[in-house]
Design a protein around this motif. Structure first.
Motif: not given
Length: 230
Positions: A121-137
């Protein structure tokens, strides 16, 4: 002549990051909270599956029935809150080695665009990527909120990316994943498929799924660029 635009749809778990089991730990705690069941995820295989289908499987395994619409909504609302704290402290969390370098290299390529195509789900995806700072891509993507059917969410990801980037992907759409289910979903959409052997799935299973491309790592971005014709 202007390069025909290409879209790369990236899966998340096992493809971009490993969460150290954060997602399943959140689900385990929620099954204990809501249903009093210990270790509810022990017999559930989530590799390559969408979150709604994983939840359905967990209900069938543990409660011998599917979740109601209300139960699913309650679960995913609680999941978002719980996942944040678990991801933040997960000792096993890490980026797949070399992925940030590859993403940076791809962003420098003319006519190459990135999006997510994940069963989270999008909320979970964004949380998982946030720690690695990959959402910016990944400003856009297709998620399990769009559909629990993986090929459908991949098609929606491509449509949403076309709207976001204001272009059409005449150069092709590529699905980047790490499981045979990523390959089968991509192929059913007519997309080019590429898998990374990140160790989540046995290599022989990846080979048997017959992806268009199989890579050992992200350590050499130029290899990806050349083999995928980017």
């Amino acid at each position: 002549m202007k390069t025909a635009a290409k879209l790369l749809l990236f899966d998340l778990d096992g493809t971009l990051i490993l969460s150290g089991g954060a997602g399943f730990e959140a689900w385990r705690r929620l099954f204990k909270k809501f249903h009093g069941i210990e270790d509810a995820m022990r017999c559930v295989d989530g590799r390559g599956k969408t979150d709604p289908n994983i939840l359905k499987e967990a209900f069938l395994v543990n409660l011998k029935r599917e979740p109601t619409t209300a139960e699913s909504k309650e679960f995913f609302t609680a999941y978002e809150r719980m996942l944040k704290s678990i991801v933040r402290t997960s000792e096993g969390y890490r980026m797949i080695e070399g992925i940030e370098g590859l993403l940076k290299a791809l962003c420098r390529r003319e006519g190459v665009y990135l999006a997510l195509g994940t069963g989270n789900v999008e909320a979970g995806a964004r949380i998982k990527l946030s720690r690695a700072r990959l959402n910016r891509f990944f400003p856009v993507g297709g998620f399990a909120d769009d559909s629990s059917h993986r090929p459908t969410l991949l098609r929606k990801a491509a449509c949403q990316a076309a709207r976001h980037y204001k272009t059409t992907f005449k150069g092709g759409v590529y699905v980047i994943g790490d499981t045979p289910l990523d390959v089968s979903a991509g192929k059913s959409c007519g997309f080019v498929t590429a898998v990374i052997d990140s160790g989540v799935v046995a290599r022989e299973e990846l080979v048997a799924s017959k992806p268009d491309h199989l890579f050992d790592s992200y350590k050499h971005p130029q290899e990806w660029i050349e083999r995928l014709g980017l």
